[in-house]
Scaffold this motif. Structure first.
Motif, PDB file in Angstrom:
ATOM      1  N   SER A  16       8.671  10.686   3.652  1.00  0.00           N
ATOM      2  CA  SER A  16       7.264  10.288   3.662  1.00  0.00           C
ATOM      3  C   SER A  16       6.584  10.644   2.341  1.00  0.00           C
ATOM      4  O   SER A  16       5.829   9.833   1.789  1.00  0.00           O
ATOM      5  CB  SER A  16       6.548  10.964   4.825  1.00  0.00           C
ATOM      6  OG  SER A  16       5.169  10.709   4.786  1.00  0.00           O
ATOM      7  N   ALA A  17       6.853  11.843   1.828  1.00  0.00           N
ATOM      8  CA  ALA A  17       6.257  12.263   0.557  1.00  0.00           C
ATOM      9  C   ALA A  17       6.738  11.375  -0.588  1.00  0.00           C
ATOM     10  O   ALA A  17       5.960  11.003  -1.470  1.00  0.00           O
ATOM     11  CB  ALA A  17       6.595  13.727   0.275  1.00  0.00           C
ATOM     12  N   SER A  18       8.020  11.005  -0.565  1.00  0.00           N
ATOM     13  CA  SER A  18       8.565  10.132  -1.607  1.00  0.00           C
ATOM     14  C   SER A  18       7.948   8.740  -1.532  1.00  0.00           C
ATOM     15  O   SER A  18       7.632   8.129  -2.564  1.00  0.00           O
ATOM     16  CB  SER A  18      10.087  10.025  -1.479  1.00  0.00           C
ATOM     17  OG  SER A  18      10.688  11.260  -1.779  1.00  0.00           O
ATOM     18  N   ALA A  19       7.770   8.241  -0.308  1.00  0.00           N
ATOM     19  CA  ALA A  19       7.162   6.911  -0.140  1.00  0.00           C
ATOM     20  C   ALA A  19       5.720   6.909  -0.637  1.00  0.00           C
ATOM     21  O   ALA A  19       5.291   5.972  -1.323  1.00  0.00           O
ATOM     22  CB  ALA A  19       7.226   6.497   1.324  1.00  0.00           C
ATOM     23  N   LYS A  20       4.984   7.971  -0.297  1.00  0.00           N
ATOM     24  CA  LYS A  20       3.599   8.063  -0.753  1.00  0.00           C
ATOM     25  C   LYS A  20       3.544   8.141  -2.279  1.00  0.00           C
ATOM     26  O   LYS A  20       2.715   7.481  -2.911  1.00  0.00           O
ATOM     27  CB  LYS A  20       2.925   9.300  -0.140  1.00  0.00           C
ATOM     28  CG  LYS A  20       1.479   9.437  -0.506  1.00  0.00           C
ATOM     29  CD  LYS A  20       0.839  10.637   0.165  1.00  0.00           C
ATOM     30  CE  LYS A  20      -0.611  10.760  -0.271  1.00  0.00           C
ATOM     31  NZ  LYS A  20      -1.256  11.934   0.282  1.00  0.00           N
ATOM     32  N   SER A  21       4.442   8.918  -2.859  1.00  0.00           N
ATOM     33  CA  SER A  21       4.498   9.039  -4.313  1.00  0.00           C
ATOM     34  C   SER A  21       4.813   7.675  -4.947  1.00  0.00           C
ATOM     35  O   SER A  21       4.202   7.291  -5.950  1.00  0.00           O
ATOM     36  CB  SER A  21       5.567  10.057  -4.704  1.00  0.00           C
ATOM     37  OG  SER A  21       5.746  10.083  -6.094  1.00  0.00           O
ATOM     38  N   GLY A  22       5.766   6.966  -4.365  1.00  0.00           N
ATOM     39  CA  GLY A  22       6.123   5.636  -4.881  1.00  0.00           C
ATOM     40  C   GLY A  22       4.948   4.673  -4.831  1.00  0.00           C
ATOM     41  O   GLY A  22       4.730   3.892  -5.769  1.00  0.00           O
ATOM     42  N   MET A  23       4.194   4.735  -3.740  1.00  0.00           N
ATOM     43  CA  MET A  23       3.017   3.855  -3.619  1.00  0.00           C
ATOM     44  C   MET A  23       1.971   4.193  -4.684  1.00  0.00           C
ATOM     45  O   MET A  23       1.372   3.300  -5.288  1.00  0.00           O
ATOM     46  CB  MET A  23       2.401   3.977  -2.221  1.00  0.00           C
ATOM     47  CG  MET A  23       3.225   3.343  -1.129  1.00  0.00           C
ATOM     48  SD  MET A  23       3.375   1.555  -1.316  1.00  0.00           S
ATOM     49  CE  MET A  23       1.704   1.059  -1.019  1.00  0.00           C
ATOM     50  N   GLU A  24       1.749   5.472  -4.909  1.00  0.00           N
ATOM     51  CA  GLU A  24       0.775   5.886  -5.926  1.00  0.00           C
ATOM     52  C   GLU A  24       1.218   5.440  -7.320  1.00  0.00           C
ATOM     53  O   GLU A  24       0.396   5.009  -8.133  1.00  0.00           O
ATOM     54  CB  GLU A  24       0.571   7.403  -5.885  1.00  0.00           C
ATOM     55  CG  GLU A  24      -0.165   7.896  -4.653  1.00  0.00           C
ATOM     56  CD  GLU A  24      -1.572   7.308  -4.518  1.00  0.00           C
ATOM     57  OE1 GLU A  24      -2.285   7.212  -5.534  1.00  0.00           O
ATOM     58  OE2 GLU A  24      -1.940   6.947  -3.392  1.00  0.00           O
TER      59      GLU A  24
END
Length: 162
Positions: free
Chosen positions: A19-27
């Motif tokens: 989840s943290a990686s996905a959020k980082s990717g979106m940002e």
């Protein structure tokens, strides 16, 4: 049982990391798209350079937040694993493990410290049926022992010199 709990904690940590990686990717994607839009509307090289710097700062911030989240997830898993380990006593009461020393949930048990009031030279005795923990006795009263609730009642203390 403990292995299943550890596996569940590991799966939970992995899901939180994803989840943290996905959020980082979106940002990072949003930062890149914002930069492209800013560069298209910019008319001079200074504005284009500022858009690129802003994008890089946002990407760095997203990566930093991802790393912090991963560290927090690992810390949370370790805390949950530590909190889920119990020790068991012969009375059925459970306690928590503290390092390499197993501790009981019973007061003073395993700590080397007495659980209540102690009088030097007095011997605590529990003949069968006399110490119910309620301060009353079921059988005869032994005047040479310390009895009562928990065995620490000062009115039952006998002078060892007598």
């Amino acid at each position: 049982m403990q292995t299943a709990k550890n596996a569940a904690a590991s799966v939970k940590e992995t899901a939180a990391n994803i989840s943290a990686s996905a959020k980082s990717g979106m940002e990072k994607t949003k930062a890149t798209l914002q930069e492209k839009g800013d560069r298209m509307t910019a008319h001079d090289p200074i504005q284009k350079g500022m858009a690129t710097e802003k994008k890089e700062a946002r990407i760095n911030q997203a990566e930093y937040e991802k790393q912090v989240a991963r560290e927090q997830n690992a810390t949370q898993r370790q805390a949950n694993e530590a909190a889920s380990t119990h020790s068991y006593s012969t009375t059925g009461a459970t306690g928590n493990r503290t390092g390499i020393h197993q501790m009981s949930a019973l007061p003073g048990h395993g700590t080397g410290e007495p659980a209540g009031h102690v009088v030097e030279g007095a011997v605590r005795s529990h003949p069968i049926g006399t110490d119910t923990g309620t301060g009353t006795t079921l059988a005869g009263h032994n005047t040479k022992s310390v009895g009562g609730a928990g065995g620490y009642s000062p009115e039952h203390i006998v002078d060892p010199s007598s």
